[in-house]
Design a protein around this motif. Structure first.
Motif, PDB file in Angstrom:
ATOM      1  N   UNK A 191      15.160 -16.953-122.224  1.00 52.22           N
ATOM      2  CA  UNK A 191      14.431 -16.731-120.893  1.00 52.22           C
ATOM      3  C   UNK A 191      13.777 -17.744-120.586  1.00 52.22           C
ATOM      4  N   UNK A 192      12.667 -18.597-121.963  1.00 43.91           N
ATOM      5  CA  UNK A 192      11.812 -19.672-121.211  1.00 43.91           C
ATOM      6  C   UNK A 192      12.547 -20.990-121.287  1.00 43.91           C
ATOM      7  N   UNK A 193      13.312 -20.786-121.732  1.00 41.59           N
ATOM      8  CA  UNK A 193      14.354 -22.675-122.378  1.00 41.59           C
ATOM      9  C   UNK A 193      15.530 -22.491-121.322  1.00 41.59           C
ATOM     10  N   UNK A 194      15.418 -20.893-120.288  1.00 45.83           N
ATOM     11  CA  UNK A 194      16.265 -21.298-119.065  1.00 45.83           C
ATOM     12  C   UNK A 194      15.883 -21.540-118.180  1.00 45.83           C
ATOM     13  N   UNK A 195      14.116 -20.547-117.773  1.00 47.47           N
ATOM     14  CA  UNK A 195      13.991 -20.851-117.004  1.00 47.47           C
ATOM     15  C   UNK A 195      13.094 -22.303-117.205  1.00 47.47           C
ATOM     16  N   UNK A 196      13.733 -22.899-117.237  1.00 43.55           N
ATOM     17  CA  UNK A 196      12.481 -24.111-117.396  1.00 43.55           C
ATOM     18  C   UNK A 196      13.405 -25.575-117.302  1.00 43.55           C
ATOM     19  N   UNK A 197      15.349 -24.945-117.286  1.00 43.07           N
ATOM     20  CA  UNK A 197      16.122 -25.286-117.155  1.00 43.07           C
ATOM     21  C   UNK A 197      16.442 -26.004-115.627  1.00 43.07           C
ATOM     22  N   UNK A 198      16.550 -24.327-115.275  1.00 46.60           N
ATOM     23  CA  UNK A 198      16.920 -24.250-113.686  1.00 46.60           C
ATOM     24  C   UNK A 198      16.469 -25.155-113.006  1.00 46.60           C
ATOM     25  N   UNK A 199      14.924 -25.144-112.695  1.00 49.33           N
ATOM     26  CA  UNK A 199      14.871 -26.132-111.691  1.00 49.33           C
ATOM     27  C   UNK A 199      15.024 -28.294-111.922  1.00 49.33           C
ATOM     28  N   UNK A 200      15.313 -28.004-113.476  1.00 53.52           N
ATOM     29  CA  UNK A 200      16.540 -29.083-113.191  1.00 53.52           C
ATOM     30  C   UNK A 200      17.429 -30.123-112.546  1.00 53.52           C
ATOM     31  N   UNK A 201      17.805 -28.547-112.576  1.00 57.58           N
ATOM     32  CA  UNK A 201      19.162 -28.278-112.507  1.00 57.58           C
ATOM     33  C   UNK A 201      19.211 -28.050-111.078  1.00 57.58           C
ATOM     34  N   UNK A 202      18.480 -28.058-109.968  1.00 57.64           N
ATOM     35  CA  UNK A 202      18.029 -27.255-108.316  1.00 57.64           C
ATOM     36  C   UNK A 202      17.832 -29.268-108.925  1.00 57.64           C
ATOM     37  N   UNK A 203      16.713 -29.515-109.050  1.00 57.75           N
ATOM     38  CA  UNK A 203      16.482 -31.312-108.960  1.00 57.75           C
ATOM     39  C   UNK A 203      17.464 -32.309-108.662  1.00 57.75           C
ATOM     40  N   UNK A 204      18.480 -31.450-110.012  1.00 55.76           N
ATOM     41  CA  UNK A 204      19.750 -32.903-109.452  1.00 55.76           C
ATOM     42  C   UNK A 204      20.421 -32.308-108.183  1.00 55.76           C
ATOM     43  N   UNK A 205      20.692 -31.034-108.107  1.00 59.73           N
ATOM     44  CA  UNK A 205      21.698 -30.665-106.986  1.00 59.73           C
ATOM     45  C   UNK A 205      20.076 -31.498-105.580  1.00 59.73           C
ATOM     46  N   UNK A 206      19.294 -31.208-105.333  1.00 61.43           N
ATOM     47  CA  UNK A 206      18.607 -31.914-104.278  1.00 61.43           C
ATOM     48  C   UNK A 206      18.796 -33.255-104.214  1.00 61.43           C
ATOM     49  N   UNK A 207      18.748 -34.316-105.872  1.00 63.07           N
ATOM     50  CA  UNK A 207      18.929 -35.503-105.678  1.00 63.07           C
ATOM     51  C   UNK A 207      20.860 -36.318-105.439  1.00 63.07           C
ATOM     52  N   UNK A 208      21.441 -35.224-105.426  1.00 65.92           N
ATOM     53  CA  UNK A 208      23.165 -35.672-105.148  1.00 65.92           C
ATOM     54  C   UNK A 208      23.456 -35.347-103.897  1.00 65.92           C
ATOM     55  N   UNK A 209      22.795 -34.364-103.198  1.00 63.48           N
ATOM     56  CA  UNK A 209      22.818 -33.626-102.072  1.00 63.48           C
ATOM     57  C   UNK A 209      24.152 -33.422-101.683  1.00 63.48           C
ATOM     58  N   UNK A 210      25.491 -33.674-102.414  1.00 62.54           N
ATOM     59  CA  UNK A 210      27.031 -33.352-102.317  1.00 62.54           C
ATOM     60  C   UNK A 210      27.201 -32.490-102.749  1.00 62.54           C
ATOM     61  N   UNK A 211      26.295 -31.543-104.384  1.00 62.34           N
ATOM     62  CA  UNK A 211      26.314 -30.320-105.172  1.00 62.34           C
ATOM     63  C   UNK A 211      25.743 -29.574-105.167  1.00 62.34           C
ATOM     64  N   UNK A 212      26.038 -27.894-104.761  1.00 62.20           N
ATOM     65  CA  UNK A 212      25.805 -26.652-104.839  1.00 62.20           C
ATOM     66  C   UNK A 212      26.219 -26.051-106.299  1.00 62.20           C
ATOM     67  N   UNK A 213      24.793 -25.502-106.262  1.00 63.35           N
ATOM     68  CA  UNK A 213      24.950 -24.827-108.042  1.00 63.35           C
ATOM     69  C   UNK A 213      24.966 -23.655-107.607  1.00 63.35           C
ATOM     70  N   UNK A 214      25.573 -21.631-107.489  1.00 61.74           N
ATOM     71  CA  UNK A 214      24.915 -20.791-107.281  1.00 61.74           C
ATOM     72  C   UNK A 214      24.377 -20.286-108.847  1.00 61.74           C
ATOM     73  N   UNK A 215      22.988 -19.963-109.072  1.00 61.73           N
ATOM     74  CA  UNK A 215      23.071 -19.186-110.028  1.00 61.73           C
ATOM     75  C   UNK A 215      23.342 -17.685-110.499  1.00 61.73           C
ATOM     76  N   UNK A 216      24.212 -17.572-111.349  1.00 59.43           N
ATOM     77  CA  UNK A 216      24.094 -15.391-110.863  1.00 59.43           C
ATOM     78  C   UNK A 216      23.976 -15.462-112.290  1.00 59.43           C
ATOM     79  N   UNK A 217      22.760 -14.646-112.488  1.00 58.69           N
ATOM     80  CA  UNK A 217      21.865 -14.208-113.424  1.00 58.69           C
ATOM     81  C   UNK A 217      22.706 -12.910-114.061  1.00 58.69           C
ATOM     82  N   UNK A 218      23.304 -12.768-115.573  1.00 59.63           N
ATOM     83  CA  UNK A 218      23.456 -11.594-116.287  1.00 59.63           C
ATOM     84  C   UNK A 218      22.643 -11.554-117.133  1.00 59.63           C
TER      85      UNK A 218
END
Ligand code: GGG
Length: 336
Positions: A17-44
């Motif tokens: 959970x620690x490395x995952x919580x560190x990684x999702x904001x990085x993917x969100x930053x990439x989404x913000x930067x790209x502008x035409x990409x959307x990632x929906x996270x489904x936690x299981x």
């Protein structure tokens, strides 16, 4: 046009959970930067905690959730690994376990110019867990088939061709385990014939272990059976800064799960000091597999820039930074 993906997220146990919580904001930053990409996270849920709370380490909802998403990010599970990641790999037929090991800037490493990819067969061998246990003895079958050997060899050669790599080394123990490894080698040879531009060599697994330590730069793409790949990929991680630096992808025909090579590391769990880079680079591999080369490049560039700048390193890399400090430095570099 907006490209949307649903990503199954399995944080799991220990440092997962620690490395995952560190990684999702990085993917969100990439989404913000790209502008035409959307990632929906489904936690299981899956792993030791899921077993305690729900009675099953791999609940049906989790399996169905992974199947219904476009890709999956998996951090780590603890004692229940054989009940979670092995069934996921086998049921979804994720036959190729792709484990790059590469030296990144400013990381203390044993070796200098290493940039190799280990391709591990992911569905059979001892990991099929066919066997039985009596009180003081047990038997496990090493299952090796032509079909699985042929397709993993083909995957390795296709990867070599795609990435412009020069050599494929097939790693085996056919001098002793001839019932099984002769089949693996024959399949590799047959596939190698179709790729004349790529050098092909064969190496006994114990020789390979020694040579990886003494002359790691020799290796480019390694292809091997499940158990040898599991062991040699930890060795390869040891050459490039440890398990905190090595990502992986479990890849099938139409599905894939991306996970760091490391496990749940219970010794450091809860301390907030786990190295998030293996998980972050696994997310980069996921973006590549989804066909999002630009987004993948942004993640890798963020890691590279952060390390080149003299990033706050976690203790496994000789620093004293927390997981979030290293991850946040990478996130900020992506957004810059
Ligand atoms: N040695 C690193 C580690 O613990 N990895 C997790 C693990 O062993 N997963 C099962 C596998 O990769 O087959």
């Amino acid at each position: 046009m907006m490209r949307r993906y649903r990503i199954a997220v399995i944080p799991g146990d220990g440092i997962g959970p620690e490395v995952m919580s560190a990684t999702l904001p990085i993917l969100e930053a990439v989404v913000e930067k790209c502008g035409d990409l959307d990632l929906e996270f489904v936690t299981l849920q899956a792993g030791d905690r899921a077993k305690e709370e729900l009675g099953e380490a791999l609940p049906k909802e989790t399996l169905m959730g992974v199947e219904s998403c476009d890709a999956c990010l998996f951090a780590a599970v603890g004692r229940t690994a054989s009940e979670v990641i092995l069934p996921l790999r086998q049921r979804l037929d994720l036959y190729a376990n792709v484990r790059p090991a590469k030296v990144y800037p400013n990381i203390p490493t044993l070796a200098k110019g290493v940039d190799l990819v280990l391709v591990r067969e992911n569905t059979e061998d001892l990991y099929r867990r066919v066997g039985f246990r009596e009180r003081d003895w047990g038997v496990a079958l090493r299952i090796i088939t032509w079909r699985a050997s042929e397709r993993i060899a083909r995957y390795a050669f296709e990867l070599a061709r795609r990435e412009g790599r020069r050599r494929v080394t097939s790693v085996h123990k056919a001098n002793v385990l001839d019932f099984t490894d002769d089949i693996f080698l024959e399949a590799c040879r047959r596939v190698a014939d179709g790729y004349p531009e790529i050098e092909y060599e064969e190496m006994i697994v114990d020789t390979c272990a020694m040579k990886l330590v003494m002359n790691p730069e020799h290796f480019d793409v390694l292809v091997t059976t499940n158990i040898f790949g599991d062991i040699l990929s930890d060795l390869a991680a040891g050459l490039v800064g440890g398990l905190g630096m090595t990502p992986s992808g479990n890849i099938g025909e139409s599905r894939a799960i991306f996970e760091p090579v490391h496990g749940s590391a219970p010794d450091i769990a809860g301390k907030g000091i786990a190295n998030p880079i293996a998980m972050i680079l696994s997310a980069k591999m996921m973006l590549e597999w989804l066909g999002e080369a630009d987004a993948a490049h942004q993640v890798e560039r963020g890691v590279m820039r952060t390390l080149r700048e003299g990033a706050p390193l976690t203790p496994d890399l000789g620093g004293s930074a927390k997981t979030w400090e290293l991850a946040d430095a990478i996130r900020r570099n992506i957004l810059e």
